[in-house]
Design a protein around this motif. Structure first.
Motif, PDB file in Angstrom:
ATOM      1  N   ASP A 153     -15.475 -62.629  -8.853  1.00 35.21           N
ATOM      2  CA  ASP A 153     -15.946 -63.994  -9.083  1.00 35.21           C
ATOM      3  C   ASP A 153     -16.956 -63.955 -10.236  1.00 35.21           C
ATOM      4  OD1 ASP A 153     -16.552 -66.817  -7.176  1.00 35.21           O
ATOM      5  OD2 ASP A 153     -17.899 -66.274  -8.817  1.00 35.21           O
ATOM      6  N   MET A 154     -16.632 -64.669 -11.330  1.00 34.74           N
ATOM      7  CA  MET A 154     -17.470 -64.573 -12.532  1.00 34.74           C
ATOM      8  C   MET A 154     -18.852 -65.170 -12.312  1.00 34.74           C
ATOM      9  SD  MET A 154     -17.403 -63.218 -15.489  1.00 34.74           S
ATOM     10  CE  MET A 154     -15.638 -62.920 -15.808  1.00 34.74           C
ATOM     11  N   ALA A 155     -18.931 -66.292 -11.592  1.00 32.66           N
ATOM     12  CA  ALA A 155     -20.256 -66.888 -11.354  1.00 32.66           C
ATOM     13  C   ALA A 155     -21.119 -65.939 -10.525  1.00 32.66           C
ATOM     14  CB  ALA A 155     -20.106 -68.232 -10.656  1.00 32.66           C
ATOM     15  N   ASP A 156     -20.514 -65.347  -9.490  1.00 28.93           N
ATOM     16  CA  ASP A 156     -21.236 -64.346  -8.688  1.00 28.93           C
ATOM     17  C   ASP A 156     -21.628 -63.161  -9.557  1.00 28.93           C
ATOM     18  OD1 ASP A 156     -20.972 -65.792  -6.389  1.00 28.93           O
ATOM     19  OD2 ASP A 156     -19.416 -64.522  -5.494  1.00 28.93           O
ATOM     20  N   TYR A 157     -20.707 -62.743 -10.426  1.00 32.13           N
ATOM     21  CA  TYR A 157     -20.959 -61.561 -11.247  1.00 32.13           C
ATOM     22  C   TYR A 157     -22.183 -61.771 -12.141  1.00 32.13           C
ATOM     23  CZ  TYR A 157     -20.285 -57.642 -14.377  1.00 32.13           C
ATOM     24  OH  TYR A 157     -20.488 -56.496 -15.110  1.00 32.13           O
ATOM     25  N   LEU A 158     -22.241 -62.938 -12.783  1.00 35.50           N
ATOM     26  CA  LEU A 158     -23.381 -63.213 -13.671  1.00 35.50           C
ATOM     27  C   LEU A 158     -24.673 -63.261 -12.862  1.00 35.50           C
ATOM     28  CD1 LEU A 158     -21.722 -65.864 -16.004  1.00 35.50           C
ATOM     29  CD2 LEU A 158     -22.163 -63.458 -16.486  1.00 35.50           C
ATOM     30  N   ALA A 159     -24.626 -63.883 -11.669  1.00 34.82           N
ATOM     31  CA  ALA A 159     -25.828 -63.935 -10.824  1.00 34.82           C
ATOM     32  C   ALA A 159     -26.250 -62.526 -10.410  1.00 34.82           C
ATOM     33  CB  ALA A 159     -25.567 -64.808  -9.596  1.00 34.82           C
ATOM     34  N   SER A 160     -25.269 -61.646 -10.167  1.00 38.06           N
ATOM     35  CA  SER A 160     -25.580 -60.268  -9.763  1.00 38.06           C
ATOM     36  C   SER A 160     -26.157 -59.467 -10.935  1.00 38.06           C
ATOM     37  CB  SER A 160     -24.328 -59.573  -9.219  1.00 38.06           C
ATOM     38  OG  SER A 160     -23.929 -60.164  -7.997  1.00 38.06           O
ATOM     39  N   LEU A 161     -25.731 -59.774 -12.165  1.00 35.31           N
ATOM     40  CA  LEU A 161     -26.343 -59.132 -13.330  1.00 35.31           C
ATOM     41  C   LEU A 161     -27.794 -59.593 -13.484  1.00 35.31           C
ATOM     42  CD1 LEU A 161     -23.527 -59.262 -16.074  1.00 35.31           C
ATOM     43  CD2 LEU A 161     -24.362 -57.239 -14.858  1.00 35.31           C
ATOM     44  N   GLU A 162     -28.028 -60.894 -13.262  1.00 38.13           N
ATOM     45  CA  GLU A 162     -29.408 -61.415 -13.346  1.00 38.13           C
ATOM     46  C   GLU A 162     -30.290 -60.741 -12.299  1.00 38.13           C
ATOM     47  OE1 GLU A 162     -30.552 -63.445 -15.595  1.00 38.13           O
ATOM     48  OE2 GLU A 162     -28.893 -64.672 -16.359  1.00 38.13           O
ATOM     49  N   LEU A 163     -29.729 -60.535 -11.104  1.00 38.31           N
ATOM     50  CA  LEU A 163     -30.486 -59.865 -10.047  1.00 38.31           C
ATOM     51  C   LEU A 163     -30.901 -58.458 -10.490  1.00 38.31           C
ATOM     52  CD1 LEU A 163     -29.655 -59.823  -6.274  1.00 38.31           C
ATOM     53  CD2 LEU A 163     -29.980 -57.665  -7.454  1.00 38.31           C
ATOM     54  N   LEU A 164     -29.962 -57.750 -11.081  1.00 35.78           N
ATOM     55  CA  LEU A 164     -30.243 -56.385 -11.545  1.00 35.78           C
ATOM     56  C   LEU A 164     -31.328 -56.408 -12.625  1.00 35.78           C
ATOM     57  CD1 LEU A 164     -29.326 -53.469 -11.184  1.00 35.78           C
ATOM     58  CD2 LEU A 164     -27.483 -53.914 -12.808  1.00 35.78           C
ATOM     59  N   LEU A 165     -31.231 -57.376 -13.523  1.00 34.89           N
ATOM     60  CA  LEU A 165     -32.206 -57.496 -14.616  1.00 34.89           C
ATOM     61  C   LEU A 165     -33.617 -57.708 -14.070  1.00 34.89           C
ATOM     62  CD1 LEU A 165     -31.955 -57.429 -17.673  1.00 34.89           C
ATOM     63  CD2 LEU A 165     -31.645 -59.916 -17.647  1.00 34.89           C
ATOM     64  N   ARG A 166     -33.730 -58.500 -13.012  1.00 32.75           N
ATOM     65  CA  ARG A 166     -35.056 -58.804 -12.454  1.00 32.75           C
ATOM     66  C   ARG A 166     -35.743 -57.567 -11.879  1.00 32.75           C
ATOM     67  NH1 ARG A 166     -32.485 -63.568 -10.793  1.00 32.75           N
ATOM     68  NH2 ARG A 166     -32.139 -62.796  -8.675  1.00 32.75           N
ATOM     69  N   LEU A 167     -34.978 -56.515 -11.580  1.00 27.97           N
ATOM     70  CA  LEU A 167     -35.573 -55.281 -11.061  1.00 27.97           C
ATOM     71  C   LEU A 167     -36.185 -54.425 -12.177  1.00 27.97           C
ATOM     72  CD1 LEU A 167     -32.735 -54.141  -8.625  1.00 27.97           C
ATOM     73  CD2 LEU A 167     -34.817 -55.381  -8.035  1.00 27.97           C
ATOM     74  N   HIS A 168     -35.886 -54.768 -13.430  1.00 30.44           N
ATOM     75  CA  HIS A 168     -36.345 -53.963 -14.575  1.00 30.44           C
ATOM     76  C   HIS A 168     -36.106 -52.473 -14.371  1.00 30.44           C
ATOM     77  CE1 HIS A 168     -38.070 -57.283 -16.787  1.00 30.44           C
ATOM     78  NE2 HIS A 168     -38.574 -57.731 -15.671  1.00 30.44           N
ATOM     79  N   PRO A 169     -34.869 -52.093 -14.087  1.00 35.11           N
ATOM     80  CA  PRO A 169     -34.600 -50.659 -13.879  1.00 35.11           C
ATOM     81  C   PRO A 169     -34.746 -49.892 -15.189  1.00 35.11           C
ATOM     82  CG  PRO A 169     -32.535 -51.866 -13.973  1.00 35.11           C
ATOM     83  CD  PRO A 169     -33.630 -52.903 -14.035  1.00 35.11           C
ATOM     84  N   GLU A 170     -35.033 -48.615 -15.057  1.00 33.15           N
ATOM     85  CA  GLU A 170     -35.081 -47.755 -16.240  1.00 33.15           C
ATOM     86  C   GLU A 170     -33.759 -47.029 -16.448  1.00 33.15           C
ATOM     87  OE1 GLU A 170     -38.417 -45.116 -15.926  1.00 33.15           O
ATOM     88  OE2 GLU A 170     -39.854 -46.762 -16.220  1.00 33.15           O
ATOM     89  N   ARG A 171     -33.132 -46.646 -15.328  1.00 38.18           N
ATOM     90  CA  ARG A 171     -31.891 -45.881 -15.425  1.00 38.18           C
ATOM     91  C   ARG A 171     -30.839 -46.458 -14.499  1.00 38.18           C
ATOM     92  NH1 ARG A 171     -33.875 -40.008 -14.271  1.00 38.18           N
ATOM     93  NH2 ARG A 171     -35.621 -41.224 -13.459  1.00 38.18           N
ATOM     94  N   LEU A 172     -29.598 -46.386 -14.947  1.00 39.82           N
ATOM     95  CA  LEU A 172     -28.472 -46.789 -14.115  1.00 39.82           C
ATOM     96  C   LEU A 172     -27.562 -45.579 -13.931  1.00 39.82           C
ATOM     97  CD1 LEU A 172     -27.564 -50.191 -15.841  1.00 39.82           C
ATOM     98  CD2 LEU A 172     -29.200 -49.802 -13.984  1.00 39.82           C
TER      99      LEU A 172
END
Ligand SMILES: [Zn+2]
Length: 260
Positions: A153-172
């Protein structure tokens, strides 16, 4: 963290699936993330990578075959519970990932992050002490992931990317491809890529394309044709989002699309 590469390379799995063995130094046990395909040699390599530690828990980022086909057999072999967001996959004694509580194992805390989009049952795992996230197929080590209509689901996917961004991770630590050390830039790049693709889909419709195949032929003209069927499922995921938003109309069969 040790990465064990599964022997299942392909255009969609890159060099193959990354299976991760995770443990705090000195811990007597380990966590295994995404055992991967059903392959005896790979299962043996994962056990070897545990370096004599017992496997305490097996985690799945999602249940696509390249991550999960060998998961039940692996969990049985090492005598560990298997945890997954997908209904019917968790075995007795496994933590409930949907609850969103940190999972304590092998001297570590892993926070489950439900991240639907690539698949409805997708779950990343944050290792907060390292500012690292195990991203499965949500974000890959190279290129972009496929958001497949209708399970993705593209809308879910974009929301899930935003969620990841909010964590400010250093490494994936992705399910395929090399480890990502510029995590925020990578996630921002993924968001920009999807915005570009959406604009391209709208432009193709404005230019007169009406079917997903026509749009793929235009938008993915430079991509290997063997990837066009996967690209069509991604275009359909964009179209489903645009129809949901009222920006595109479709016929009752969902075969032809027109700008709103
Ligand atoms: Zn995968």
């Amino acid at each position: 963290m040790t990465r064990v590469l599964a022997p299942n390379p392909s255009p969609l799995t890159l060099e193959g699936t990354n299976t991760f063995v995770v443990a705090e130094p000195g811990a007597g046990t380990a966590v295994v993330i995404d055992p991967g395909p059903a392959d005896q040699g790979h299962a043996q390599a994962v056990v070897r990578a545990c370096g004599g530690r017992e496997v305490e828990l097996v985690l799945l980022t999602h249940t696509h075959v390249d991550h999960a086909e060998g998961a039940r057999a692996f969990a049985d072999r090492v005598g560990a519970p298997l945890a997954a967001l997908a209904p019917g996959w968790a075995t007795p004694g496994a933590p409930d990932l949907a609850a969103g509580d940190p999972v304590a194992a092998a001297g570590l805390e892993l926070l489950p992050l439900p991240t639907p989009g690539h698949a409805a049952d997708h779950c990343c795992f944050e290792l907060a002490t390292e500012r690292a996230v195990f991203t499965g197929d949500h974000v890959l080590g190279r290129g972009t992931t496929v958001v497949e209509w209708p399970s993705g689901d593209m809308a879910d996917y974009l929301a899930s990317l935003e969620l990841l961004l909010r964590l400010h991770p250093e490494r994936l630590y992705p399910g395929h491809g090399p480890l990502v050390t510029d995590a925020v830039a990578r996630v921002e790049g993924y968001l920009a890529h999807r915005r570009d693709r959406e604009a391209q889909v709208l432009a193709a419709l404005a230019a007169g394309d009406r079917t997903p195949a026509e749009i793929v032929a235009r938008v993915y003209a430079e991509v290997d044709p063997s990837l066009h069927p996967a690209a069509e499922l991604s275009v359909r995921a964009h179209l489903a989002k645009l129809v949901h938003e009222g920006r595109v109309h479709t016929d009752p069969e969902g075969g032809r699309f027109t700008p709103a």
